[in-house]
Scaffold this motif. Structure first.
Motif, PDB file in Angstrom:
ATOM      1  N   ILE A 102      38.585  45.114  29.919  1.00 46.15           N
ATOM      2  CA  ILE A 102      39.223  46.213  30.343  1.00 46.15           C
ATOM      3  C   ILE A 102      38.261  47.176  30.487  1.00 46.15           C
ATOM      4  O   ILE A 102      37.778  47.882  29.452  1.00 46.15           O
ATOM      5  N   ASN A 103      37.745  47.563  31.743  1.00 47.00           N
ATOM      6  CA  ASN A 103      36.773  48.585  31.672  1.00 47.00           C
ATOM      7  C   ASN A 103      37.807  49.866  32.068  1.00 47.00           C
ATOM      8  O   ASN A 103      39.061  50.037  32.079  1.00 47.00           O
ATOM      9  N   PHE A 104      37.021  51.096  32.313  1.00 47.16           N
ATOM     10  CA  PHE A 104      37.643  52.448  32.247  1.00 47.16           C
ATOM     11  C   PHE A 104      38.430  52.279  33.496  1.00 47.16           C
ATOM     12  O   PHE A 104      39.481  53.049  33.412  1.00 47.16           O
ATOM     13  N   TYR A 105      38.245  51.873  34.458  1.00 48.74           N
ATOM     14  CA  TYR A 105      38.981  52.115  35.794  1.00 48.74           C
ATOM     15  C   TYR A 105      40.077  51.056  35.722  1.00 48.74           C
ATOM     16  O   TYR A 105      41.183  51.648  36.202  1.00 48.74           O
ATOM     17  N   MET A 106      40.178  50.108  35.002  1.00 50.53           N
ATOM     18  CA  MET A 106      41.248  49.316  34.868  1.00 50.53           C
ATOM     19  C   MET A 106      42.136  49.869  33.929  1.00 50.53           C
ATOM     20  O   MET A 106      43.493  50.082  34.004  1.00 50.53           O
ATOM     21  N   ALA A 107      41.684  50.449  32.832  1.00 51.96           N
ATOM     22  CA  ALA A 107      42.376  51.385  31.808  1.00 51.96           C
ATOM     23  C   ALA A 107      43.233  52.244  32.571  1.00 51.96           C
ATOM     24  O   ALA A 107      44.535  52.760  32.000  1.00 51.96           O
ATOM     25  N   ARG A 108      42.644  53.169  33.392  1.00 55.62           N
ATOM     26  CA  ARG A 108      43.036  54.443  34.039  1.00 55.62           C
ATOM     27  C   ARG A 108      44.181  53.881  35.061  1.00 55.62           C
ATOM     28  O   ARG A 108      45.189  54.532  35.301  1.00 55.62           O
ATOM     29  N   ALA A 109      44.148  52.642  35.627  1.00 53.92           N
ATOM     30  CA  ALA A 109      45.164  52.121  36.615  1.00 53.92           C
ATOM     31  C   ALA A 109      46.316  51.775  35.877  1.00 53.92           C
ATOM     32  O   ALA A 109      47.463  52.010  36.230  1.00 53.92           O
ATOM     33  N   ILE A 110      46.104  51.246  34.702  1.00 59.51           N
ATOM     34  CA  ILE A 110      47.483  50.761  33.918  1.00 59.51           C
ATOM     35  C   ILE A 110      48.104  52.061  33.122  1.00 59.51           C
ATOM     36  O   ILE A 110      49.366  52.362  33.416  1.00 59.51           O
ATOM     37  N   THR A 111      47.291  53.107  32.852  1.00 60.63           N
ATOM     38  CA  THR A 111      47.946  54.359  32.450  1.00 60.63           C
ATOM     39  C   THR A 111      48.625  55.337  33.507  1.00 60.63           C
ATOM     40  O   THR A 111      49.904  55.684  33.297  1.00 60.63           O
ATOM     41  N   ASP A 112      48.042  55.167  34.903  1.00 60.82           N
ATOM     42  CA  ASP A 112      48.758  55.857  35.702  1.00 60.82           C
ATOM     43  C   ASP A 112      49.885  54.997  36.250  1.00 60.82           C
ATOM     44  O   ASP A 112      50.900  55.660  36.735  1.00 60.82           O
ATOM     45  N   TYR A 113      49.957  53.730  36.243  1.00 56.50           N
ATOM     46  CA  TYR A 113      51.269  52.772  36.688  1.00 56.50           C
ATOM     47  C   TYR A 113      52.316  53.227  35.715  1.00 56.50           C
ATOM     48  O   TYR A 113      53.493  53.336  36.324  1.00 56.50           O
ATOM     49  N   ARG A 114      51.926  53.155  34.645  1.00 56.46           N
ATOM     50  CA  ARG A 114      53.116  53.510  33.494  1.00 56.46           C
ATOM     51  C   ARG A 114      53.671  54.784  33.912  1.00 56.46           C
ATOM     52  O   ARG A 114      55.008  55.378  33.705  1.00 56.46           O
ATOM     53  N   ARG A 115      52.745  55.674  34.064  1.00 51.71           N
ATOM     54  CA  ARG A 115      53.248  57.177  34.403  1.00 51.71           C
ATOM     55  C   ARG A 115      54.036  57.301  35.468  1.00 51.71           C
ATOM     56  O   ARG A 115      55.103  57.991  35.550  1.00 51.71           O
ATOM     57  N   GLN A 116      53.615  56.377  36.636  1.00 52.03           N
ATOM     58  CA  GLN A 116      54.442  56.783  37.861  1.00 52.03           C
ATOM     59  C   GLN A 116      55.690  55.530  37.924  1.00 52.03           C
ATOM     60  O   GLN A 116      56.599  55.952  38.719  1.00 52.03           O
ATOM     61  N   HIS A 117      55.425  54.353  37.474  1.00 54.11           N
ATOM     62  CA  HIS A 117      56.661  53.366  37.585  1.00 54.11           C
ATOM     63  C   HIS A 117      57.351  53.036  36.396  1.00 54.11           C
ATOM     64  O   HIS A 117      58.261  52.195  36.317  1.00 54.11           O
ATOM     65  N   GLY A 118      57.024  53.472  35.305  1.00 55.46           N
ATOM     66  CA  GLY A 118      57.530  53.170  33.888  1.00 55.46           C
ATOM     67  C   GLY A 118      56.796  51.940  33.200  1.00 55.46           C
ATOM     68  O   GLY A 118      55.678  51.470  33.710  1.00 55.46           O
ATOM     69  N   PRO A 119      57.310  51.144  32.415  1.00 55.70           N
ATOM     70  CA  PRO A 119      56.631  50.318  31.487  1.00 55.70           C
ATOM     71  C   PRO A 119      56.306  49.043  32.370  1.00 55.70           C
ATOM     72  O   PRO A 119      56.880  48.494  33.373  1.00 55.70           O
ATOM     73  N   ILE A 120      55.204  48.352  31.991  1.00 52.59           N
ATOM     74  CA  ILE A 120      54.581  47.131  32.638  1.00 52.59           C
ATOM     75  C   ILE A 120      55.471  45.901  31.966  1.00 52.59           C
ATOM     76  O   ILE A 120      55.481  45.690  30.712  1.00 52.59           O
ATOM     77  N   THR A 121      56.087  45.144  32.869  1.00 49.05           N
ATOM     78  CA  THR A 121      57.012  44.120  32.315  1.00 49.05           C
ATOM     79  C   THR A 121      56.313  42.569  32.489  1.00 49.05           C
ATOM     80  O   THR A 121      56.634  41.904  31.668  1.00 49.05           O
ATOM     81  N   SER A 122      55.256  42.366  33.209  1.00 51.62           N
ATOM     82  CA  SER A 122      54.683  41.209  33.249  1.00 51.62           C
ATOM     83  C   SER A 122      53.124  41.391  33.964  1.00 51.62           C
ATOM     84  O   SER A 122      52.926  42.712  34.624  1.00 51.62           O
ATOM     85  N   LEU A 123      52.265  40.504  33.940  1.00 51.00           N
ATOM     86  CA  LEU A 123      51.133  40.690  34.370  1.00 51.00           C
ATOM     87  C   LEU A 123      51.310  40.867  36.086  1.00 51.00           C
ATOM     88  O   LEU A 123      50.239  41.051  36.647  1.00 51.00           O
ATOM     89  N   SER A 124      52.346  40.197  36.642  1.00 50.97           N
ATOM     90  CA  SER A 124      52.189  40.531  38.031  1.00 50.97           C
ATOM     91  C   SER A 124      52.297  41.833  38.434  1.00 50.97           C
ATOM     92  O   SER A 124      51.860  42.208  39.630  1.00 50.97           O
ATOM     93  N   ASP A 125      52.920  42.746  37.431  1.00 50.50           N
ATOM     94  CA  ASP A 125      52.634  44.192  37.926  1.00 50.50           C
ATOM     95  C   ASP A 125      51.116  44.410  38.030  1.00 50.50           C
ATOM     96  O   ASP A 125      50.872  45.545  38.784  1.00 50.50           O
ATOM     97  N   LEU A 126      50.299  44.073  37.119  1.00 53.09           N
ATOM     98  CA  LEU A 126      48.764  44.428  37.451  1.00 53.09           C
ATOM     99  C   LEU A 126      48.183  43.811  38.827  1.00 53.09           C
ATOM    100  O   LEU A 126      47.160  44.408  39.161  1.00 53.09           O
ATOM    101  N   ARG A 127      48.740  42.638  39.264  1.00 45.49           N
ATOM    102  CA  ARG A 127      48.280  42.339  40.470  1.00 45.49           C
ATOM    103  C   ARG A 127      48.295  43.217  41.715  1.00 45.49           C
ATOM    104  O   ARG A 127      47.729  43.434  42.587  1.00 45.49           O
ATOM    105  N   LEU A 128      49.146  44.244  41.276  1.00 47.34           N
ATOM    106  CA  LEU A 128      49.249  45.296  42.367  1.00 47.34           C
ATOM    107  C   LEU A 128      48.272  46.236  42.462  1.00 47.34           C
ATOM    108  O   LEU A 128      48.209  47.308  43.151  1.00 47.34           O
ATOM    109  N   LEU A 129      47.425  46.446  41.277  1.00 47.78           N
ATOM    110  CA  LEU A 129      46.695  47.431  40.901  1.00 47.78           C
ATOM    111  C   LEU A 129      45.163  47.162  41.539  1.00 47.78           C
ATOM    112  O   LEU A 129      44.706  45.897  41.232  1.00 47.78           O
TER     113      LEU A 129
END
Length: 320
Positions: free
Chosen positions: A276-303
């Motif tokens: 997990i590089n910096f850009y991936m980590a930032r995408a995860i934290t941004d997604y959590r802030r905007q859409h709530g908890p991540i429930t599956s890896l399918s959510d990451l495919r949107l990033l």
């Protein structure tokens, strides 16, 4: 001139010419006075090429001076406080007096997965001068999570401490040790068909693998700690210049991995993982802030930063 002009008397012609001259002077004077009172709008709005060339440096020079002045001001106002080059943000690095160029190099190095494990690693930073390093060295504090895993285990004491003994017993002991050494040295390395379990092996056990010495044993242990545990022996190929022929002596019967809670881990905790590089980590934290908890890896495919290969690699290390 009309023909009547030439039939006039000579004195009359002179008078006529004088009147015309006076009229011309009056008209010219009126024109000049009007030009001074109301200048031509086009002449004012459109400067000549030479005027543009002369004015251009005046527009750019202050910008360059301001940029240089900001660097000098940052250096002059440098603060001194303990910092970890693995976690300090760009604002903190600039407060320490580092230039924006060097601060950018640090951020790019970390984004690519680089880790500062010792102060010597920081000294190798491109663009850093000896003066800057010596001033910052006392304040460099490498976090425990970034130190080599080998530092967790103290150096083993010698198996036998020198003890006073009689001459006869000393000779017998030396003979016994000398006769035993060839056997121990020969049996230290694994023989074809013998294997070790990567999940439980320490650095001493790893050095029994043919082709693996202290350097690679330490690298294997450190990389396994950063991963959170190996899930496949093929992950050893991700270590630079790893001798792949050594894998025939390695098995992985029961993988033991530490999982990261993707919904509670901070950006810094996420980016410590090799996958997990910096850009991936930032995408995860941004997604959590905007859409709530991540429930599956399918959510990451949107990033955008994540590919299918990235998701496959991190799947064993993710918890929700």
């Amino acid at each position: 001139m009309p023909k009547a002009f030439f039939y006039m008397h000579k004195s009359d012609r002179r008078l006529m010419l004088a009147l015309l001259a006076v009229a011309a002077v009056v008209v010219a004077a009126i024109g000049i006075a009007g030009g001074k009172g109301r200048p031509d709008a086009d002449a004012v709005a459109v400067p000549s090429d030479s005027a543009r060339q002369q004015s251009a440096p005046l527009l750019t020079a202050p910008d360059a001076a301001d940029a240089a002045a900001s660097e000098v001001t940052a250096s002059a106002a440098a603060e001194r406080f303990a910092f970890d080059p693995n976690t300090a943000d760009s604002a903190e690095l600039r407060r320490l007096g580092l230039s924006s160029y060097i601060a950018g190099n640090i951020m790019r190095y970390r984004a690519a997965g680089g880790v500062f494990t010792t102060k010597a690693d920081f000294a190798r930073l491109y663009g850093l001068t000896v003066k800057e390093y010596r001033e910052l060295e006392p304040y460099i504090s490498i976090g425990a999570d970034y130190r080599p895993a080998a530092s967790l285990f103290p150096q083993r004491a010698a198996h036998h401490r020198a003890q006073p003994m009689h001459a006869a017993s000393r000779d017998t002991s030396l003979q016994t040790t000398a006769s035993a050494m060839p056997t121990q040295r020969t049996s230290f390395k694994l023989q074809p068909g013998e294997t070790i379990d990567l999940a439980t092996a320490d650095t001493t056990t790893l050095m029994r693998i043919p082709g693996i010495g202290p350097y690679y044993a330490r690298r294997i242990a450190e990389y396994g700690q950063r991963l959170g545990g190996y899930v496949s022996i093929d992950q050893l190929d991700e270590i630079d210049d790893f001798p792949s022929e050594a894998k025939q002596y390695i098995t992985l019967s029961q993988p033991r991995q530490h999982r990261i809670n993707i919904n509670s881990a901070t950006l810094q905790q996420l980016r410590r993982h090799p996958y997990i590089n910096f850009y991936m980590a930032r995408a995860i934290t941004d997604y959590r802030r905007q859409h709530g908890p991540i429930t599956s890896l399918s959510d990451l495919r949107l990033l955008q930063p994540f590919t299918d290969e990235d998701i496959r690699r991190i799947e064993p290390y993710i918890d929700y």
